[in-house]
Structures are given as C-alpha cells and as structure tokens.
Design a protein around this motif. Structure first.
Motif, mmCIF file in Angstrom:
data_model
loop_
_atom_site.group_PDB
_atom_site.id
_atom_site.type_symbol
_atom_site.label_atom_id
_atom_site.label_comp_id
_atom_site.label_asym_id
_atom_site.label_seq_id
_atom_site.Cartn_x
_atom_site.Cartn_y
_atom_site.Cartn_z
ATOM 1 N N LEU A 1 1.043 -1.085 0.169
ATOM 2 C CA LEU A 1 -0.076 -0.203 0.017
ATOM 3 C C LEU A 1 1.009 1.244 0.003
ATOM 4 N N PRO A 2 0.512 2.457 -0.922
ATOM 5 C CA PRO A 2 1.118 3.707 -0.382
ATOM 6 C C PRO A 2 1.231 4.486 0.745
ATOM 7 N N ASP A 3 2.690 5.374 1.209
ATOM 8 C CA ASP A 3 2.463 5.433 1.903
ATOM 9 C C ASP A 3 1.058 6.208 2.405
ATOM 10 N N GLY A 4 1.313 6.340 4.160
ATOM 11 C CA GLY A 4 -0.559 7.054 4.453
ATOM 12 C C GLY A 4 -1.781 6.342 4.271
ATOM 13 N N TYR A 5 -1.326 4.859 3.591
ATOM 14 C CA TYR A 5 -2.782 4.832 3.671
ATOM 15 C C TYR A 5 -2.558 3.012 4.369
ATOM 16 N N GLU A 6 -3.581 3.247 5.451
ATOM 17 C CA GLU A 6 -3.377 2.564 6.506
ATOM 18 C C GLU A 6 -4.332 1.477 6.745
ATOM 19 N N ARG A 7 -4.288 0.264 7.402
ATOM 20 C CA ARG A 7 -4.997 -0.956 6.938
ATOM 21 C C ARG A 7 -5.394 -1.073 8.572
ATOM 22 N N ASP A 8 -6.171 -2.373 8.300
ATOM 23 C CA ASP A 8 -7.042 -3.047 9.318
ATOM 24 C C ASP A 8 -6.093 -4.079 9.636
ATOM 25 N N ASP A 9 -6.529 -5.398 10.295
ATOM 26 C CA ASP A 9 -6.179 -6.661 10.023
ATOM 27 C C ASP A 9 -6.995 -7.766 9.075
ATOM 28 N N ARG A 10 -7.792 -6.975 8.297
ATOM 29 C CA ARG A 10 -8.745 -7.710 7.450
ATOM 30 C C ARG A 10 -8.046 -8.288 6.557
ATOM 31 N N ILE A 11 -7.523 -9.331 5.326
ATOM 32 C CA ILE A 11 -7.982 -9.401 3.587
ATOM 33 C C ILE A 11 -8.990 -9.908 3.692
ATOM 34 N N MET A 12 -9.124 -9.611 2.500
ATOM 35 C CA MET A 12 -10.151 -10.569 1.909
ATOM 36 C C MET A 12 -9.807 -10.972 0.337
ATOM 37 N N MET A 13 -10.471 -11.502 0.228
ATOM 38 C CA MET A 13 -10.391 -11.809 -2.047
ATOM 39 C C MET A 13 -11.642 -12.206 -1.618
#
Length: 290
Positions: free
Chosen positions: A114-126
């Motif tokens: 992910l680009p700098d500044g894009y925060e993610r939580d702990d979920r990954i989906m497909m």
C-alpha cells in the motif's frame, strides 16, 4: 456524487522472476484503517477487463483498499493491459497464478504494497470472477490471514477437459483457443495440463472450501451458462453451513448484466456487490459513480 476513489498503478517484483506484477490499488485514501480486498481476474482476461475496474472502485467506496492485478502469465502487458503476448500466455499454469497471489498477500501482510499514508486494519479478503474464483479460493485455503471470500460465478473444478482433448493437447504440445469477445486468440502449452494433473488433489476446489476457515459468499447468476449455478452449489455443499452463503441472482448470467467497461453497474451487479460487502463486513454499501 463526487468520485474520490484514487487508482495507483505500481509494479510488484516477484522473487526469482524477471517478470513483475502490474497492480492497481483503488482506495479513498486517508489515515482511517481499512481492510484490503484482492480481486483475481478470470481466464483469458485482465485487471482492466469488463466490470473489474468499476467493481473494484465500488468496493473502494464501500471502505476497502482494493487490489487488482495482472498475473505474470495472463499475456497482458503495460499499465493498462494495452498489449498482449501469446508467447507469454502459453507459459501460464495454475501454480504460477497461485505464486502471484502469494507474493501479493505476503507484500500486504508485510506492509510493502500500500502507498505511504494508506493505513490498513487486520482484515484481508479475496474476491474474483469465474476461474479467478479458483485462484482466490485455493489461495485463501492455504493461509491463516484471509478472513473472507466472495466468489462471483465460481467454477467447482479446474479439470474441465475430456481424455480425448488431453490426448490431442499433449500430442501437439499445445492447444489453440480462438479469439472471442473476452480476448484475442492464444495457445496454451501442455505444461498447463501437466500442472493440473500433478496437483490434482491439491487443486481440488471442494476440498479448499472445506478447509477455508473464513466466511464465503458464492454469488451466481441464475442464467449463467458458462459456470452454471450447480457449480456454486457444489462448492456450497462442501463448506460448513455456518461459513458459506449461497446467493443466486435471478434473470442474469455470467457477467451479471455488464457488457463492457464503461457501462453503469447493472442491478444484478450491484446486488452481487451488496452481497460481497455483507460477507466482508464493509463499513458502507457499494455504490456506482455517475
């Protein structure tokens, strides 16, 4: 409505390969942590085909960072899939497609994509469409970090060839597939078939459904002739009832009423998106841009 979704294209290196992965990242951006959704394209198409860009943008509006990509050997080259290499496509196998997804998921988990500044939580989906569902499901079933899958027009098996077809394929060393509205003409080397046979049990999609620990939505058009509802129902039966939802959308087919890239999202496609947002527990319902 103002469309605030940004699309950033970048190349992700693949270890021990001269080919990288061309990846689109769609998101509303900002510092709010968001889940990540990975979209796997189907057979003979690419990340820029048909409804894929609009569906990915709609999921981004619903609150996710959405990743779409061209697998290394789908034959499409350039940031926007503007050229096609038949020689490259001929080298494709399911194992190579699974390796591509593994590289993407590892990069997400290690915060390298992910680009700098894009925060993610702990979920990954497909999510994916048609044969892309097989790649999404097999990938998810091999990992502990995938929370949910939404499979659009899924296939129930990768082995879709008669013994006679396989004999002719191996005797010639390749098979030619004619041009269609989904893509140019191309050939498939016998390596693709050998890969399927070598990993027959490992590539069982019903076994993958039973292994996958997360939630799954199986979404299919009632009039789908390419991957009929019976295949989605077969996958649904293979999963524990508490983890699988079967959704059959009436009066629509394989592409949910979406004829081309620029068309507004159809009502069946919007329903497929709504069901996807539900299984992904997104913060908002998807909506199309004008």
């Amino acid at each position: 409505m103002t469309d605030n979704v940004r699309c950033i294209t970048r190349t992700l290196p693949v270890p021990d390969s001269t080919l990288g992965l061309t990846i689109d990242i769609r998101s509303l951006g900002g510092t709010e942590p968001r889940p990540v959704v990975v979209f796997t394209h189907g057979f003979r198409v690419n990340k820029d085909w048909g409804f894929i860009p609009r569906v990915c943008a709609a999921l981004a509006r619903a609150g996710a960072h959405v990743i779409s990509y061209n697998s290394r050997y789908n034959g499409y080259l350039g940031a926007h899939s503007e050229s096609f290499s038949e020689d490259l496509f001929a080298l494709n196998t399911v194992s190579k497609e699974l390796e591509d997804v593994s590289v993407i998921l590892d990069a997400i988990g290690n915060d390298l994509l992910l680009p700098d500044g894009y925060e993610r939580d702990d979920r990954i989906m497909m999510t994916g469409h048609s044969r892309g569902c097989a790649i999404a499901l097999l990938s998810a079933s091999r990992r502990a970090d995938i929370d949910a899958c939404a499979l659009w027009s899924p296939i129930a098996r990768l082995h879709r060839y008669t013994e006679r077809q396989k004999q002719l394929w191996r005797a010639r060393g390749f098979v030619r597939v004619p041009e269609s509205d989904r893509g140019p003409a191309f050939r498939m080397n016998a390596e693709f078939l050998d890969d399927l046979d070598e990993h027959r049990e490992e590539f069982s999609l019903t076994a993958a459904m039973s292994r996958f620990h997360g939630r799954t939505a199986l979404i299919v058009g009632a009039q789908d002739l390419a991957t009929p509802p019976s295949e989605a129902r077969e996958l649904h039966r293979a999963a524990p009832a508490s983890r699988s939802t079967y959704v059959e959308i009436p009066a629509t087919g394989h592409t949910f009423g979406m004829p081309d890239t620029d068309a507004p999202l159809s009502k069946p496609c919007m329903e497929a998106l709504r069901q996807t947002a539900l299984v992904f527990d997104l913060s908002a319902m998807p909506e199309d841009a004008p």
